[in-house]
Design an enzyme around this catalytic site. Structure first.
Site, PDB file in Angstrom:
ATOM      1  N   SER A 106       0.827  -1.202   0.000  1.00 37.41           N
ATOM      2  CA  SER A 106       0.000   0.000   0.000  1.00 37.41           C
ATOM      3  C   SER A 106       0.871   1.266   0.000  1.00 37.41           C
ATOM      4  O   SER A 106       1.600   1.483  -0.960  1.00 37.41           O
ATOM      5  CB  SER A 106      -0.959  -0.061   1.196  1.00 37.41           C
ATOM      6  N   ASP A 156     -10.273  -3.449  -5.547  1.00 38.43           N
ATOM      7  CA  ASP A 156      -9.630  -2.556  -4.578  1.00 38.43           C
ATOM      8  C   ASP A 156     -10.322  -1.194  -4.627  1.00 38.43           C
ATOM      9  O   ASP A 156     -10.301  -0.527  -5.671  1.00 38.43           O
ATOM     10  CB  ASP A 156      -8.133  -2.419  -4.950  1.00 38.43           C
ATOM     11  N   HIS A 187      -8.272  -4.289  -1.140  1.00 43.07           N
ATOM     12  CA  HIS A 187      -6.947  -3.737  -0.828  1.00 43.07           C
ATOM     13  C   HIS A 187      -6.177  -4.647   0.134  1.00 43.07           C
ATOM     14  O   HIS A 187      -4.956  -4.539   0.250  1.00 43.07           O
ATOM     15  CB  HIS A 187      -7.132  -2.344  -0.211  1.00 43.07           C
TER      16      HIS A 187
HETATM   17  C1  MLT Z   1      -2.877   4.014   2.011  1.00 46.39           C
HETATM   18  O1  MLT Z   1      -3.831   3.944   2.765  1.00 46.39           O
HETATM   19  O2  MLT Z   1      -1.748   3.825   2.395  1.00 46.39           O
HETATM   20  C2  MLT Z   1      -3.171   4.361   0.596  1.00 46.39           C
HETATM   21  O3  MLT Z   1      -4.017   3.486   0.104  1.00 46.39           O
HETATM   22  C3  MLT Z   1      -1.982   4.390  -0.253  1.00 46.39           C
HETATM   23  C4  MLT Z   1      -1.231   5.642  -0.010  1.00 46.39           C
HETATM   24  O4  MLT Z   1      -1.796   6.581   0.515  1.00 46.39           O
HETATM   25  O5  MLT Z   1      -0.042   5.662  -0.363  1.00 46.39           O
END
Ligand code: MLT
Length: 204
Positions: A106, A156, A187
């Site tokens: 992520s 996702d 996700h």
């Molecule tokens: C997260 O929650 O980390 C996002 O999905 C990805 C990001 O902000 O880089």
């Protein structure tokens, strides 16, 4: 005397020449991916920094303005800062920086993708779990032959499939050898993600 390294981090020595750069998701720490990384490549050393940006107390690797909307200036600065940390850590711990493979989830996958795009020499390859296009660089980096896994969830809510496709195309245009693993999930990471990541590492 060596300079103190300026990221909170863990380093676990390994038994092979490879080191994994572990990059956690939002709200994670340097501890999160240690056992996962070890399971993916039991011989490799592990370098696991904690993201320096705090969003409501949750560590991240760069600032965002909203979900999926990144503060590009901060992203660029943090990408260079992380690349410099890697080089310093390689000197301090004595690992081979040319054999460093990122394993990021992520937000961690997004800074790993940004490293590939802005500081391609910092990584020999990367497993990007649920990544998105972090930015489009002004000039295409040379990623010739670098192995990259993109593990995406078709449902996702944060990363639409078109964004995954754009990332794959961008990395391929830069010459990377991209393996796309898309599965019917969101996700979150699943057993299937873990199995395909393990298979990808075994194939390196
Ligand atoms: C997260 O929650 O980390 C996002 O999905 C990805 C990001 O902000 O880089």
């Amino acid at each position: 005397m060596s300079q103190p390294l300026d990221f909170i981090h863990e380093f676990v020595p390994g038994k092979s020449a490879r080191t994994l750069l572990l990059l956690h998701g939002t709200g994670g720490t340097e501890q999160d991916l240690l056992s996962f990384g070890h399971a993916m490549d039991p011989q490799a050393a592990l370098l696991s920094p904690r993201g320096k940006v705090l969003e409501n107390g949750m560590p991240r690797f760069f600032r965002r303005l909203a979900e999926g909307v990144f503060d590009e200036e901060d992203l660029i600065r943090r990408t260079h800062e992380l690349a410099d940390f890697i080089a310093q850590a390689a000197t301090q711990y004595g690992f081979d920086a040319t054999k460093l493979i990122a394993l990021g989830y992520s937000n961690g996958a997004n800074i790993a993708a940004s490293l590939l795009l802005l500081r391609p020499a910092a990584l020999a390859g990367a497993a990007l779990l649920r990544p998105m296009v972090p930015l489009v660089p002004k000039t295409l980096p040379d990623l010739k032959g670098k192995p990259i896994l993109v593990a995406a969830g078709n449902h996702d809510p944060i990363v639409p499939p078109a964004n995954t496709q754009n990332l794959v195309r961008l990395l391929e245009r830069a010459g990377a050898h991209v393996t796309l693993h898309a599965e019917e999930t969101g996700h979150n990471l699943t057993e299937q993600t873990i199995d395909s990541t393990q298979r990808w590492f075994a194939s390196l």
